[in-house]
Design a protein around this motif. Structure first.
Motif, short mmCIF file in Angstrom:
data_model
loop_
_atom_site.label_atom_id
_atom_site.label_comp_id
_atom_site.label_asym_id
_atom_site.label_seq_id
_atom_site.Cartn_x
_atom_site.Cartn_y
_atom_site.Cartn_z
N TRP A 107 0.83 -1.21 0.00
CA TRP A 107 0.00 0.00 0.00
C TRP A 107 0.87 1.27 0.00
CZ3 TRP A 107 -4.86 -1.22 -1.08
CH2 TRP A 107 -5.30 -2.50 -0.73
N PRO A 108 1.87 1.35 -0.89
CA PRO A 108 2.74 2.52 -0.91
C PRO A 108 2.03 3.82 -1.28
CG PRO A 108 3.09 1.19 -2.85
CD PRO A 108 2.18 0.40 -1.95
N GLN A 109 0.89 3.72 -1.91
CA GLN A 109 0.15 4.92 -2.28
C GLN A 109 -0.24 5.74 -1.05
OE1 GLN A 109 -0.69 1.74 -2.84
NE2 GLN A 109 -2.90 1.42 -2.92
N ARG A 110 -0.27 5.12 0.12
CA ARG A 110 -0.62 5.84 1.35
C ARG A 110 0.52 6.73 1.84
NH1 ARG A 110 -5.62 4.06 3.37
NH2 ARG A 110 -6.15 1.97 2.68
N ILE A 111 1.74 6.51 1.31
CA ILE A 111 2.89 7.33 1.70
C ILE A 111 3.63 7.83 0.46
CG2 ILE A 111 3.18 6.25 3.97
CD1 ILE A 111 5.58 4.67 2.66
N ALA A 112 2.93 8.02 -0.61
CA ALA A 112 3.53 8.36 -1.91
C ALA A 112 4.46 9.57 -1.83
CB ALA A 112 2.44 8.59 -2.95
N GLY A 113 4.12 10.57 -1.06
CA GLY A 113 4.93 11.77 -0.96
C GLY A 113 6.25 11.57 -0.25
N LEU A 114 6.41 10.44 0.42
CA LEU A 114 7.64 10.17 1.16
C LEU A 114 8.59 9.24 0.41
CD1 LEU A 114 6.07 9.50 4.69
CD2 LEU A 114 7.05 11.64 3.82
N LEU A 115 8.11 8.65 -0.66
CA LEU A 115 8.92 7.67 -1.39
C LEU A 115 9.99 8.35 -2.23
CD1 LEU A 115 6.11 5.24 -2.56
CD2 LEU A 115 7.73 4.91 -0.68
N PRO A 116 11.20 7.76 -2.26
CA PRO A 116 12.24 8.32 -3.13
C PRO A 116 11.87 8.11 -4.60
CG PRO A 116 12.98 6.26 -2.13
CD PRO A 116 11.64 6.58 -1.54
N PRO A 117 12.58 8.77 -5.50
CA PRO A 117 12.20 8.70 -6.92
C PRO A 117 12.41 7.34 -7.57
CG PRO A 117 14.16 10.05 -6.63
CD PRO A 117 13.66 9.73 -5.27
N HIS A 118 13.30 6.50 -7.06
CA HIS A 118 13.58 5.22 -7.71
C HIS A 118 13.05 4.07 -6.88
CE1 HIS A 118 15.80 7.85 -10.14
NE2 HIS A 118 16.83 7.11 -10.44
N CYS A 119 12.09 3.35 -7.41
CA CYS A 119 11.50 2.19 -6.75
C CYS A 119 11.28 1.11 -7.81
CB CYS A 119 10.13 2.52 -6.15
SG CYS A 119 10.11 3.91 -5.02
N THR A 120 11.19 -0.13 -7.35
CA THR A 120 10.74 -1.21 -8.22
C THR A 120 9.25 -1.36 -7.93
OG1 THR A 120 12.89 -2.31 -8.15
CG2 THR A 120 11.00 -3.65 -8.81
N ASP A 121 8.41 -0.98 -8.87
CA ASP A 121 6.96 -1.02 -8.68
C ASP A 121 6.42 -2.37 -9.13
OD1 ASP A 121 6.77 1.57 -7.64
OD2 ASP A 121 6.70 2.44 -9.65
N VAL A 122 5.65 -3.01 -8.25
CA VAL A 122 5.09 -4.34 -8.50
C VAL A 122 3.57 -4.22 -8.40
CG1 VAL A 122 5.02 -6.74 -7.73
CG2 VAL A 122 7.13 -5.40 -7.47
N TYR A 123 2.88 -4.63 -9.46
CA TYR A 123 1.43 -4.57 -9.50
C TYR A 123 0.88 -5.99 -9.55
CZ TYR A 123 2.53 0.20 -10.78
OH TYR A 123 3.03 1.49 -10.78
N LEU A 124 -0.01 -6.31 -8.61
CA LEU A 124 -0.61 -7.64 -8.54
C LEU A 124 -2.09 -7.57 -8.81
CD1 LEU A 124 1.31 -8.99 -5.44
CD2 LEU A 124 1.50 -9.82 -7.78
#
Length: 140
Positions: A107-124
C-alpha cells in the motif's frame, strides 16, 4: 511494463521474474485486498535468505528480517492501516527508506509523498481463484 501470470506453486518463477527486473532494493507493491502482496513478499524474503523474522514495536506495521549472521536483510512495511504520511514519519519511515537493505512496502500509495524517486513497482492482480498477474514497472 512486463508481466507474468503465476500460481502459488509457481511463486519461485515470480520471484525470479522480480529479481531479474529489479531496479531498486525498494519494492512498492500495489494491488487490492487478497491480491497476494503479503504472500509474495514473504516468499521473496525467504528467497533472499532470511532466517528470522522479528516484529518491531510498531505492532505489525513494520517487520524486520535478518540473515543467518544476524545482519538486517529487509524491512516489510504494511501501510494499509496508516492514517497518513505524518504517522509514517512518526514510525521512522525516513530511516528505513535510507537503509541499504531491501524494503518491501504494501500500500505505498498511502505514503507516496515520502517515497524516493527510484522504486521497483510491482502490480498484482487476481486472475481467477489460483492465479495472479504480476506486472513490473519502474518509477523514477
Amino acid at each position: 511494463m512486463s508481466n507474468i501470470i503465476y500460481s502459488l506453486e509457481e511463486i519461485h518463477e515470480a520471484i525470479a521474474f522480480l529479481r531479474k527486473g529489479e531496479s531498486s532494493k525498494l519494492y512498492c507493491f500495489y494491488g487490492g485486498l487478497g491480491a497476494g502482496k503479503t504472500t509474495l513478499i514473504k516468499a521473496l524474503i525467504a528467497d533472499l535468505g532470511a532466517v528470522d523474522a522479528g516484529s518491531s514495536p510498531t505492532f505489525g506495521l513494520i517487520h524486520e528480517y535478518f540473515d543467518a549472521a544476524g545482519n538486517l536483510l529487509a524491512y516489510h512495511l504494511d501501510c494499509y492501516r496508516l492514517e497518513g504520511e505524518e504517522e509514517a514519519l512518526d514510525l521512522g519511515i525516513e530511516e528505513i527508506l535510507g537503509t541499504d537493505c531491501y524494503v518491501f512496502i504494501e500500500w505505498p500509495q498511502r505514503i507516496a509523498g515520502l517515497l524516493p524517486p527510484h522504486c521497483t513497482d510491482v502490480y498484482l492482480e487476481i486472475k481467477g481463484i489460483n492465479h495472479r498477474k504480476l506486472s513490473l514497472g519502474r518509477s523514477g
